[in-house]
Design a protein around this motif. Structure first.
Motif: not given
Length: 93
Positions: A9-13
């Motif tokens: 999720w952090k990468d996508w964000k």
């Protein structure tokens, strides 16, 4: 060898925030540059047409008015670019 990269999720964000903000900043500045050029062209025509209508103005007076308006437009564009830099940060997090 097969490598599978799983995004969290952090990468996508992070990817999303970079995608949203970077183009917006440069696009806004390009728009300001376009508007500045367009205003200068239009203002020269309007100033010359208006001064020709009155006929009693000397060429140096017309030039002084044109330069003053040009400085105003340039200053407004400069402040607008500064506002874009302040409102649209280059990076988040």
């Amino acid at each position: 060898m097969i490598v599978i990269k799983i995004k969290t999720w952090k990468d996508w964000k992070q990817d999303f925030l970079k995608w949203v903000q970077t183009p917006r900043r440069s696009t806004c500045k390009e728009y300001v540059d376009y508007m500045e050029t367009l205003q200068n062209q239009v203002l020269y025509k309007i100033i010359n047409d208006t001064c020709d209508k009155y006929g009693n103005m000397r060429e140096d007076q017309i030039q002084d008015i044109t330069e003053a308006v040009e400085r105003c437009v340039a200053e407004c564009a400069k402040e607008t670019r500064k506002l874009i830099d302040d409102c649209q940060p280059a990076k988040l997090l």
